[in-house]
Design an enzyme around this catalytic site. Structure first.
Site, PDB file in Angstrom:
ATOM      1  CE  LYS A  52       6.940  -7.075 -49.553  1.00 18.47           C
ATOM      2  NZ  LYS A  52       7.778  -6.910 -50.746  1.00 18.47           N
ATOM      3  CD  GLN A  96       7.323  -8.332 -54.088  1.00 22.57           C
ATOM      4  OE1 GLN A  96       6.822  -7.585 -53.261  1.00 22.57           O
ATOM      5  NE2 GLN A  96       8.315  -9.154 -53.767  1.00 22.57           N
ATOM      6  CG  ASP A 119      11.253  -2.383 -51.101  1.00 22.62           C
ATOM      7  OD1 ASP A 119      11.109  -2.831 -49.951  1.00 22.62           O
ATOM      8  OD2 ASP A 119      10.790  -2.930 -52.113  1.00 22.62           O
TER       9      ASP A 119
END
Ligand code: NAD
Length: 280
Positions: A52, A96, A119
């Site tokens: 990422k 994460q 997200d």
């Protein structure tokens, strides 16, 4: 039969985002910022975070990785996210997953403001998606929609079947297809007559996580087959779909690797650029 090239589409999207990120920077004299919260030392997460960060650099997004040790308290984790939520240079925040088991994932994710939840995992953003309101959708299903659109696969009025009902893939996938006017059926581990339902699909999306799960007899001639699954067989990466046999029947099919996978990070970047543009 056309093999959908997710790698190529993702590269094209990154090129488009690079232009949008440069335009933002030129207009507002600051870079678009993504903060990645990485708690603990899960080895797979290390790789995902690294990818990422690399992808951000490629399109001109400034990324910062905020690391906390695996023994961190709930309070410390939440206050880190609260700090990022208040930071005007941070346009997107992602935590994460998975988190160490002692942490309350839902409470930590709830600290991400809806407008920075790139997200799309928060209950608020999933609710907005279901209501077809502005928000952020989860990146993997969003990537599937982008592939369908860029390959000109018609969705409106078509029969779509999604196998899998997780909050991060199956459910948002079904909502996105419904918002695009498909007639959607969601199948799961308790579904009866799965093969029969799948054979009706013009668009079949598999998000199960089992090698060889979708066989040719489950696929209608001329269908579009999207394989979200990521499985490891003897160290080799493969999807849920029996690619060789199914590609004999499908009109469009995604391979694994190189199909949906590369789209997930591309959509994270797209959501981050959109978050920055909406913030001004
Ligand atoms: P999950 O384990 O949360 O969900 C799996 C779903 O499969 C469940 O909803 C379950 O009901 C369904 N299922 C299980 N057995 C079934 C059966 N016999 N018949 C019908 N349905 C059945 O997994 P997830 O997080 O939704 O991910 C699914 C797959 O997609 C995994 O392989 C994961 O690695 C992969 N994935 C890929 C990406 C990507 O970027 N390509 C992103 C996220 C997840």
């Amino acid at each position: 039969m056309t093999v959908i090239d997710g790698k190529q589409v993702a590269a094209q999207i990154r090129a488009e985002l690079k232009e949008r990120a440069a335009a933002f920077e030129a207009k507002y004299a600051k870079k678009i910022g993504l903060a990645v919260v990485h708690i603990g030392d899960d080895p797979a997460s290390e790789v995902y975070v690294r990818n990422k960060v690399k992808a951000c650099a490629e399109v001109g997004i400034s990324s910062s990785v905020c690391r906390l040790s695996s023994g961190v308290s709930q309070r410390e984790a939440e206050s880190l996210v609260e700090g990022l939520a208040a930071d005007g240079d941070v346009h997107g925040i992602l935590v994460q997953l998975p988190l160490p088991a002692h942490l309350d994932e839902r409470a930590i994710l709830a600290k991400i403001p809806v407008k920075k939840d790139v997200d799309g995992f928060s209950a608020e953003n999933l609710g907005r998606l279901v209501r077809n309101e502005e928000g952020f959708a989860a990146c993997t299903p969003l990537g599937v929609m982008e592939l369908l659109s860029r390959y000109g696969v018609p969705v409106c009025g078509k029969r779509a079947v999604v196998i899998g009902r997780s909050n991060i893939v199956g459910k948002p996938m079904a909502a996105l297809l419904l918002n695009a006017d498909a007639t959607v059926t969601v199948c799961h581990s308790r579904t009866q007559n799965l093969g029969e339902i799948c054979r009706e699909a013009d668009i079949l999306v598999s998000a199960v996580g089992r090698t060889g799960f979708v066989t040719a007899d489950m696929v209608k001639e001329g269908a579009t087959v999207i394989d979200v699954g990521i499985n490891r067989e003897n160290g080799k990466l493969c999807g849920d779909v029996d690619f060789a046999a199914v590609s004999e029947k499908a009109a469009f099919i995604t391979p694994v690797p190189g199909g949906v996978g590369p789209m997930t990070v591309a959509m994270l970047l797209k959501n981050t650029v959109t978050a920055a543009e909406r913030s001004v």
